[in-house]
Write a protein that holds these residues in place. Structure first.
Motif, PDB file in Angstrom:
ATOM      1  N   GLU A 114      23.539  -9.054  -9.944  1.00  0.00           N
ATOM      2  CA  GLU A 114      22.221  -8.556 -10.321  1.00  0.00           C
ATOM      3  C   GLU A 114      21.191  -8.922  -9.252  1.00  0.00           C
ATOM      4  OE1 GLU A 114      21.691 -10.360 -14.106  1.00  0.00           O
ATOM      5  OE2 GLU A 114      22.611  -8.698 -15.216  1.00  0.00           O
ATOM      6  N   TYR A 115      21.249 -10.133  -8.718  1.00  0.00           N
ATOM      7  CA  TYR A 115      20.330 -10.540  -7.655  1.00  0.00           C
ATOM      8  C   TYR A 115      20.563  -9.696  -6.401  1.00  0.00           C
ATOM      9  CZ  TYR A 115      19.378 -14.805 -10.382  1.00  0.00           C
ATOM     10  OH  TYR A 115      18.998 -15.700 -11.357  1.00  0.00           O
ATOM     11  N   ALA A 165      19.085  -6.265  -6.931  1.00  0.00           N
ATOM     12  CA  ALA A 165      17.623  -6.312  -6.914  1.00  0.00           C
ATOM     13  C   ALA A 165      17.089  -6.387  -5.485  1.00  0.00           C
ATOM     14  CB  ALA A 165      17.132  -7.512  -7.723  1.00  0.00           C
ATOM     15  N   ASP A 189      17.498  -3.016  -3.850  1.00  0.00           N
ATOM     16  CA  ASP A 189      16.540  -2.030  -4.348  1.00  0.00           C
ATOM     17  C   ASP A 189      15.117  -2.317  -3.875  1.00  0.00           C
ATOM     18  OD1 ASP A 189      18.573  -0.753  -5.676  1.00  0.00           O
ATOM     19  OD2 ASP A 189      18.115  -1.620  -7.649  1.00  0.00           O
ATOM     20  N   GLU A 190      14.737  -3.590  -3.835  1.00  0.00           N
ATOM     21  CA  GLU A 190      13.363  -3.951  -3.493  1.00  0.00           C
ATOM     22  C   GLU A 190      13.137  -4.084  -1.989  1.00  0.00           C
ATOM     23  OE1 GLU A 190      10.921  -4.102  -5.729  1.00  0.00           O
ATOM     24  OE2 GLU A 190      12.383  -3.533  -7.264  1.00  0.00           O
ATOM     25  N   ALA A 243      10.222  -9.951  -3.478  1.00  0.00           N
ATOM     26  CA  ALA A 243       9.991  -8.930  -4.506  1.00  0.00           C
ATOM     27  C   ALA A 243      11.139  -8.929  -5.523  1.00  0.00           C
ATOM     28  CB  ALA A 243       9.845  -7.552  -3.867  1.00  0.00           C
ATOM     29  N   ALA A 244      12.367  -9.141  -5.028  1.00  0.00           N
ATOM     30  CA  ALA A 244      13.520  -9.188  -5.928  1.00  0.00           C
ATOM     31  C   ALA A 244      13.421 -10.382  -6.861  1.00  0.00           C
ATOM     32  CB  ALA A 244      14.808  -9.246  -5.129  1.00  0.00           C
ATOM     33  N   GLU A 303      10.719 -11.766  -7.981  1.00  0.00           N
ATOM     34  CA  GLU A 303       9.743 -11.439  -9.019  1.00  0.00           C
ATOM     35  C   GLU A 303      10.359 -10.499 -10.063  1.00  0.00           C
ATOM     36  OE1 GLU A 303       6.350  -9.835  -7.066  1.00  0.00           O
ATOM     37  OE2 GLU A 303       5.778 -11.730  -6.101  1.00  0.00           O
ATOM     38  N   LYS A 304      11.172  -9.545  -9.606  1.00  0.00           N
ATOM     39  CA  LYS A 304      11.768  -8.562 -10.513  1.00  0.00           C
ATOM     40  C   LYS A 304      12.722  -9.225 -11.503  1.00  0.00           C
ATOM     41  CE  LYS A 304      14.445  -4.271 -10.546  1.00  0.00           C
ATOM     42  NZ  LYS A 304      15.093  -3.226  -9.718  1.00  0.00           N
ATOM     43  N   VAL A 305      13.542 -10.143 -11.005  1.00  0.00           N
ATOM     44  CA  VAL A 305      14.527 -10.778 -11.888  1.00  0.00           C
ATOM     45  C   VAL A 305      14.011 -12.089 -12.473  1.00  0.00           C
ATOM     46  CG1 VAL A 305      16.460  -9.717 -10.679  1.00  0.00           C
ATOM     47  CG2 VAL A 305      15.666 -11.973  -9.941  1.00  0.00           C
ATOM     48  N   ARG A 306      12.755 -12.422 -12.146  1.00  0.00           N
ATOM     49  CA  ARG A 306      12.088 -13.588 -12.735  1.00  0.00           C
ATOM     50  C   ARG A 306      12.842 -14.880 -12.444  1.00  0.00           C
ATOM     51  NH1 ARG A 306      10.234 -11.159 -18.663  1.00  0.00           N
ATOM     52  NH2 ARG A 306       9.019  -9.412 -17.822  1.00  0.00           N
TER      53      ARG A 306
END
Length: 300
Positions: free
Chosen positions: A7-8, A11, A14-15, A20-21, A23-26
């Motif tokens: 998942e990381y 992300a 994609d980012e 930015a990644a 932040e997206k996956v917190r």
């Protein structure tokens, strides 16, 4: 390699940026970077080029990305399916049973199950003998077994109730003109519609007759319980069958037995009840089980 790392990885792809990644996956950027380093060590090389402003996939990263997306998507789909099954919104139920119960008892219970949980799909596995039923549950073919008494088990077992047995007589039989129960011993001189020795009902019918002091004389042998009913109603011999498998248009050929005869039925599983098996168990317990009168012959 685990799903969180994938998942990381997706992300970041994609980012186009580790920050930015994150932040997206917190997750904190250092933790995300550490997981990607572990992933790169496992695959044996870099997956990203670290640039002054962001990042981009290396050839290895581009090769990995489609399968990484597929793996994460599949895992999410599997999780949704599992949650739906646990909530009985969509689930499969494999039911192992004996042939006579597939015809007589289970259709009504399955109908009640469908009304309560439309998303459950039931598949019946029908067997001729209780021993096959036990094997089906033990090898995982059946999520739940419904049938005669199983041998001693470690898994859950529930006594459901009693199944009644009746005689089927042809129109020329002396007892056909009377609606009264037929003494079992009065059938000693008749020809019989019997079941093969390997059939589960063979031993039960033999035990009923033995209780009255005789062995039934074989006229026709069939493994099909419905066929036994039709043959007996046609006057080719008498038969003893579960009452709940007799079709309505042949009820005129049904006579109660004296003494009344019952068999105890059970539901059981290999280990804990699954949610869908427990739902069927509830539907079975709602069945209108017959009351056993004093003096009845009760068989396992």
């Amino acid at each position: 390699m685990n799903l969180r790392q994938l998942e990381y990885f997706i992300a970041i792809a994609d980012e186009g940026s580790f920050r930015a990644a994150a932040e997206k996956v917190r997750v904190a950027p250092p933790s995300l970077s550490q997981q990607i380093r572990v992933l790169e060590a496992e695959v044996g090389g870099p997956l990203f080029e670290r640039l002054a402003r962001g990042s981009r996939l290396t050839p290895a990263g581009r090769a990995m990305l489609p399968d990484a997306r597929a793996a994460v998507t599949s895992a999410r789909r599997g999780g949704r399916a599992a949650r739906a099954a646990l909530a009985l919104e969509q689930a499969d139920l494999e039911v192992a049973t004996v042939l006579s119960l597939a015809v007589g008892l289970l259709p009504g219970a399955i109908e009640r199950l469908y009304l309560a949980y439309p998303g459950i799909a039931v598949r019946l596995h029908e067997y001729l003998h209780r021993d096959e039923l036990v094997r089906a549950v033990d090898d995982g073919t059946g999520d739940i077994a419904v049938g005669p008494a199983p041998p001693t088990r470690e898994g859950p077992v529930v006594e459901l109730g009693h199944e009644s047995f009746v005689a089927i007589l042809g129109p020329r039989h002396p007892a056909f003109t009377s609606p009264k129960p037929v003494p079992i011993g009065a059938l000693a001189d008749d020809d019989w519609i019997l079941f093969p020795a390997w059939h589960g009902l063979h031993g039960l019918v033999s035990a009923i007759c033995a209780h009255a002091g005789f062995a039934p004389r074989d006229a026709i042998t069939t493994a099909q319980v419905e066929a036994a009913v039709r043959l007996a109603a046609g006057g080719l011999g008498v038969a003893i069958v579960p009452a709940n498998i007799v079709p309505p248009h042949l009820e005129a050929h049904v006579r109660e037995l004296e003494p009344p005869v019952f068999r105890v039925l059970y539901a059981y599983a290999r280990s804990e009840w699954s949610p869908q098996a427990r739902a069927l168990l509830t539907a079975l317990e709602e069945e209108s089980w017959p009351t056993v009168p004093p003096g009845a012959l009760v068989l396992d």
